[in-house]
Structures are given as C-alpha cells and as structure tokens.
Design a protein around this motif. Sequence first.
Motif, PDB file in Angstrom:
ATOM      1  N   THR A 136       0.813  -1.220   0.000  1.00 38.37           N
ATOM      2  CA  THR A 136       0.000   0.000   0.000  1.00 38.37           C
ATOM      3  C   THR A 136       0.845   1.268   0.000  1.00 38.37           C
ATOM      4  O   THR A 136       0.298   2.372  -0.024  1.00 38.37           O
ATOM      5  N   THR A 137       2.157   1.128   0.044  1.00 40.42           N
ATOM      6  CA  THR A 137       3.051   2.285  -0.060  1.00 40.42           C
ATOM      7  C   THR A 137       4.196   1.943  -0.990  1.00 40.42           C
ATOM      8  O   THR A 137       4.514   0.762  -1.223  1.00 40.42           O
ATOM      9  N   GLY A 138       4.838   2.975  -1.525  1.00 39.43           N
ATOM     10  CA  GLY A 138       5.965   2.764  -2.405  1.00 39.43           C
ATOM     11  C   GLY A 138       6.587   4.082  -2.804  1.00 39.43           C
ATOM     12  O   GLY A 138       6.168   5.151  -2.345  1.00 39.43           O
ATOM     13  N   THR A 139       7.587   4.018  -3.679  1.00 43.98           N
ATOM     14  CA  THR A 139       8.306   5.205  -4.130  1.00 43.98           C
ATOM     15  C   THR A 139       8.496   5.143  -5.637  1.00 43.98           C
ATOM     16  O   THR A 139       8.880   4.091  -6.182  1.00 43.98           O
ATOM     17  N   LEU A 140       8.232   6.255  -6.302  1.00 40.44           N
ATOM     18  CA  LEU A 140       8.484   6.430  -7.722  1.00 40.44           C
ATOM     19  C   LEU A 140       9.275   7.720  -7.908  1.00 40.44           C
ATOM     20  O   LEU A 140       8.829   8.790  -7.471  1.00 40.44           O
ATOM     21  N   LEU A 141      10.470   7.650  -8.521  1.00 40.52           N
ATOM     22  CA  LEU A 141      11.304   8.840  -8.739  1.00 40.52           C
ATOM     23  C   LEU A 141      11.536   9.596  -7.437  1.00 40.52           C
ATOM     24  O   LEU A 141      11.523  10.825  -7.405  1.00 40.52           O
ATOM     25  N   ASN A 142      11.729   8.831  -6.365  1.00 40.24           N
ATOM     26  CA  ASN A 142      11.934   9.412  -5.035  1.00 40.24           C
ATOM     27  C   ASN A 142      10.709  10.172  -4.527  1.00 40.24           C
ATOM     28  O   ASN A 142      10.827  11.007  -3.620  1.00 40.24           O
ATOM     29  N   LEU A 143       9.563   9.869  -5.074  1.00 39.51           N
ATOM     30  CA  LEU A 143       8.298  10.440  -4.603  1.00 39.51           C
ATOM     31  C   LEU A 143       7.516   9.333  -3.901  1.00 39.51           C
ATOM     32  O   LEU A 143       7.219   8.293  -4.494  1.00 39.51           O
ATOM     33  N   ASN A 144       7.191   9.548  -2.651  1.00 43.06           N
ATOM     34  CA  ASN A 144       6.456   8.555  -1.882  1.00 43.06           C
ATOM     35  C   ASN A 144       4.963   8.621  -2.200  1.00 43.06           C
ATOM     36  O   ASN A 144       4.392   9.711  -2.339  1.00 43.06           O
ATOM     37  N   TYR A 145       4.348   7.460  -2.290  1.00 43.08           N
ATOM     38  CA  TYR A 145       2.908   7.408  -2.550  1.00 43.08           C
ATOM     39  C   TYR A 145       2.279   6.358  -1.646  1.00 43.08           C
ATOM     40  O   TYR A 145       2.957   5.485  -1.085  1.00 43.08           O
ATOM     41  N   SER A 146       0.967   6.432  -1.515  1.00 43.31           N
ATOM     42  CA  SER A 146       0.210   5.427  -0.767  1.00 43.31           C
ATOM     43  C   SER A 146      -1.020   5.038  -1.563  1.00 43.31           C
ATOM     44  O   SER A 146      -1.555   5.838  -2.356  1.00 43.31           O
ATOM     45  N   LEU A 147      -1.487   3.797  -1.361  1.00 43.74           N
ATOM     46  CA  LEU A 147      -2.671   3.266  -2.050  1.00 43.74           C
ATOM     47  C   LEU A 147      -3.651   2.724  -1.018  1.00 43.74           C
ATOM     48  O   LEU A 147      -3.240   2.218   0.027  1.00 43.74           O
ATOM     49  N   ALA A 148      -4.918   2.826  -1.317  1.00 40.65           N
ATOM     50  CA  ALA A 148      -5.952   2.299  -0.427  1.00 40.65           C
ATOM     51  C   ALA A 148      -7.127   1.807  -1.252  1.00 40.65           C
ATOM     52  O   ALA A 148      -7.468   2.391  -2.294  1.00 40.65           O
ATOM     53  N   LEU A 149      -7.743   0.723  -0.790  1.00 39.44           N
ATOM     54  CA  LEU A 149      -8.951   0.204  -1.434  1.00 39.44           C
ATOM     55  C   LEU A 149     -10.167   0.956  -0.914  1.00 39.44           C
ATOM     56  O   LEU A 149     -10.251   1.278   0.284  1.00 39.44           O
ATOM     57  N   SER A 150     -11.116   1.211  -1.800  1.00 37.10           N
ATOM     58  CA  SER A 150     -12.315   1.935  -1.387  1.00 37.10           C
ATOM     59  C   SER A 150     -13.152   1.133  -0.398  1.00 37.10           C
ATOM     60  O   SER A 150     -13.836   1.692   0.446  1.00 37.10           O
ATOM     61  N   ASN A 151     -13.116  -0.210  -0.502  1.00 37.01           N
ATOM     62  CA  ASN A 151     -13.887  -1.076   0.400  1.00 37.01           C
ATOM     63  C   ASN A 151     -12.965  -2.176   0.912  1.00 37.01           C
ATOM     64  O   ASN A 151     -12.939  -3.284   0.378  1.00 37.01           O
ATOM     65  N   PRO A 152     -12.205  -1.887   1.952  1.00 40.06           N
ATOM     66  CA  PRO A 152     -11.204  -2.862   2.400  1.00 40.06           C
ATOM     67  C   PRO A 152     -11.782  -4.045   3.173  1.00 40.06           C
ATOM     68  O   PRO A 152     -11.105  -5.050   3.353  1.00 40.06           O
ATOM     69  N   GLY A 153     -12.987  -3.952   3.653  1.00 44.73           N
ATOM     70  CA  GLY A 153     -13.559  -5.033   4.458  1.00 44.73           C
ATOM     71  C   GLY A 153     -14.072  -6.184   3.610  1.00 44.73           C
ATOM     72  O   GLY A 153     -14.008  -6.188   2.375  1.00 44.73           O
ATOM     73  N   GLY A 154     -14.613  -7.201   4.276  1.00 43.09           N
ATOM     74  CA  GLY A 154     -15.175  -8.349   3.586  1.00 43.09           C
ATOM     75  C   GLY A 154     -16.437  -7.980   2.820  1.00 43.09           C
ATOM     76  O   GLY A 154     -17.206  -7.105   3.218  1.00 43.09           O
ATOM     77  N   GLN A 155     -16.643  -8.681   1.708  1.00 49.33           N
ATOM     78  CA  GLN A 155     -17.793  -8.428   0.838  1.00 49.33           C
ATOM     79  C   GLN A 155     -18.559  -9.734   0.629  1.00 49.33           C
ATOM     80  O   GLN A 155     -18.033 -10.827   0.857  1.00 49.33           O
ATOM     81  N   THR A 156     -19.801  -9.598   0.165  1.00 50.96           N
ATOM     82  CA  THR A 156     -20.628 -10.763  -0.144  1.00 50.96           C
ATOM     83  C   THR A 156     -21.120 -10.655  -1.577  1.00 50.96           C
ATOM     84  O   THR A 156     -21.685  -9.630  -1.975  1.00 50.96           O
ATOM     85  N   GLY A 157     -20.895 -11.693  -2.365  1.00 52.34           N
ATOM     86  CA  GLY A 157     -21.264 -11.679  -3.776  1.00 52.34           C
ATOM     87  C   GLY A 157     -22.763 -11.622  -3.987  1.00 52.34           C
ATOM     88  O   GLY A 157     -23.549 -12.145  -3.199  1.00 52.34           O
ATOM     89  N   THR A 158     -23.152 -10.977  -5.071  1.00 53.88           N
ATOM     90  CA  THR A 158     -24.552 -10.862  -5.463  1.00 53.88           C
ATOM     91  C   THR A 158     -24.839 -11.580  -6.778  1.00 53.88           C
ATOM     92  O   THR A 158     -25.979 -11.634  -7.213  1.00 53.88           O
ATOM     93  N   GLY A 159     -23.786 -12.115  -7.421  1.00 56.69           N
ATOM     94  CA  GLY A 159     -23.948 -12.682  -8.751  1.00 56.69           C
ATOM     95  C   GLY A 159     -23.781 -11.649  -9.848  1.00 56.69           C
ATOM     96  O   GLY A 159     -23.707 -12.009 -11.022  1.00 56.69           O
ATOM     97  N   PHE A 160     -23.712 -10.379  -9.488  1.00 55.30           N
ATOM     98  CA  PHE A 160     -23.523  -9.300 -10.448  1.00 55.30           C
ATOM     99  C   PHE A 160     -22.229  -8.551 -10.121  1.00 55.30           C
ATOM    100  O   PHE A 160     -21.718  -8.635  -8.992  1.00 55.30           O
ATOM    101  N   PRO A 161     -21.668  -7.800 -11.071  1.00 56.72           N
ATOM    102  CA  PRO A 161     -20.449  -7.041 -10.783  1.00 56.72           C
ATOM    103  C   PRO A 161     -20.677  -6.029  -9.659  1.00 56.72           C
ATOM    104  O   PRO A 161     -21.683  -5.321  -9.636  1.00 56.72           O
ATOM    105  N   GLN A 162     -19.720  -5.988  -8.740  1.00 59.45           N
ATOM    106  CA  GLN A 162     -19.719  -4.999  -7.657  1.00 59.45           C
ATOM    107  C   GLN A 162     -18.517  -4.076  -7.873  1.00 59.45           C
ATOM    108  O   GLN A 162     -17.392  -4.538  -8.071  1.00 59.45           O
ATOM    109  N   ASN A 163     -18.762  -2.776  -7.826  1.00 61.74           N
ATOM    110  CA  ASN A 163     -17.776  -1.787  -8.245  1.00 61.74           C
ATOM    111  C   ASN A 163     -16.960  -1.250  -7.078  1.00 61.74           C
ATOM    112  O   ASN A 163     -17.499  -0.934  -6.009  1.00 61.74           O
ATOM    113  N   PHE A 164     -15.653  -1.112  -7.301  1.00 65.99           N
ATOM    114  CA  PHE A 164     -14.731  -0.608  -6.290  1.00 65.99           C
ATOM    115  C   PHE A 164     -13.695   0.278  -6.981  1.00 65.99           C
ATOM    116  O   PHE A 164     -13.611   0.319  -8.212  1.00 65.99           O
TER     117      PHE A 164
END
Length: 288
Positions: free
Chosen positions: A229-257
Amino acid sequence: MNSFNPWRPAAALGLSLLGAPAMAALVCNATATPVQMVYFENDPNPTDGAWTVTINCSRGPADPTTSAYTLRADDGFNPGAGSTNQAVNGTGTANQIAYDLFRIAPGNGVWGYTNATDFAGTVNFGTSLTASVSHVFYSRIAAGLNKNAKVFTDTVTMRLRYDNGPGNVDVFPTFPVSINNQSVCLLSTPPGNVVFNYTSFQPAPSTASTAYAVRCTIGETYTMALDATTGTLLNLNYSLALSNPGGQTGTGFPQNFTINGTMAAGQAGTCGAGTCSSTVQRTLTVTY
C-alpha cells in the motif's frame, strides 16, 4: 332265480382343444446415463455435455425381427418458461437453474415431447432374440447465470413407444439430472493504471484512482488486498488504499470498487530532465 342286469347308459365326454394365438413376447425399455454437469458462472461459454440413451429389446422366437420405436423426453419435474428444463434446490430464481436437451448437437435439435422432437428408428433383431439401439443426446446450460453455489437436481421422464405385434406399447423410464454450481469470483472489470501527475514541491497532494469490478457467486464472501500500500516512484512517496477494504458478499452481479492513490505535497523527487516517468506493478488479490 333270475338275475337282473340293469342297463346302464354310458356318458361320453368329448374334449376338444382349441388353438389360441400366441401373444407377442417383444419387450423393450430405455436407459439413459445420468446427466451430471459442473457449472462455472465465470465461463463465458455455455456449459455443454454429451450423454447416451440405450433401447434394449428382447423377443420370442415367433415374434417379428424388427420393431419401430420413438423415444421422447419431457421437461422434467420443474419445467420453466419457454418449455425449458429446470434443476432446483429450494425456492426462488437463485435456486433454479435452466438447462435444455438436444438430439443433434448442443443447441441444435431439441429433444422434447412431440413427434417432431422424438428419436425415431427401428430395432433390428436379425436372427437374435435380443437387440439394442443407442442414441447420443446433449445438454446445455447458458453462460452467465446468477445462481447460488449448490447442487441442483431434476428428473426427466422419457416415453418409449414400440410395436410389439398386436399394438403399440408405451414405457416411461426416467433419468436423473444434477448440476453442481461452483462458487467463483472473478475480476469482471480489471483495474487500470493509477497515474500520478506531480510537480516538484507542489503545495497540494496529487491524487489518482482506478475503478474495477468483482463478480462473485450469490452469497459467496470474499476479501480484497494489495500486495503493498506504499511505495516510491522517482523518489516520490505514494500510498494506495482500497475503497472497500472489508469483507464483501457476492450478489452474482459485478460490484464496483476503486483503488485510490495519494502522493504527498512538498516532495522534491528525482528527475534529470524536464519530464520524467516511472512505473511499478502492484497486485490486487481477491480471496474467496
């Protein structure tokens, strides 16, 4: 003394044997291999299968050496709309899965319960007292159905009609159908690139994101995670995060994140030219 000899009439009983016509001894039945399909909702193609039904007949020595027959199949115990077969496991559409049977090829030549959809032919004994005829039939389940992950079952009844001499005889054998719907998850829309546009020492953070979609079987629980979830590009630090980090339950249809990225303000970075670029690969894992 005179002896008395009474006259006794003799009763004559005549027996006559009448010849009865011999009844035909031709007997036929049909046996189909069980239809057992495994279904994966993420397969973009229909799920097809090939199976065999065999007609077995026996006759007496005086019976004809041939017999015409027809063999048809009904829509099972749970017919659906449009005369399709349905295997079920519970109530509601999520617990019903449609399938069809065919005589010629998957999707071609429906095997049904009408004259036009019968298997038809002739059993030829020759000099033997037994004979059999086999047909291949096909099953098909459409792609992309949204159903619960479970085993669905049905029973199909056939009608075998054959000529035993004095007239037609009908028998009604059955065969079982089972469909095992496997629990699956897939990235129905894979994530794209998270692209940061950054100027050295800029006063505000740079943000970027990419959308993706996950499709899982109804009721299937799943989690998502990035390899980092973190890293460096060209000596620039960045962070990443998922919009829905918790557990999910399928519906049979695409779920968007989304995957959301941030590059903090005030960083110098490293670039020996007017514009520089760099790329790193990250991995998104869906666990179910």
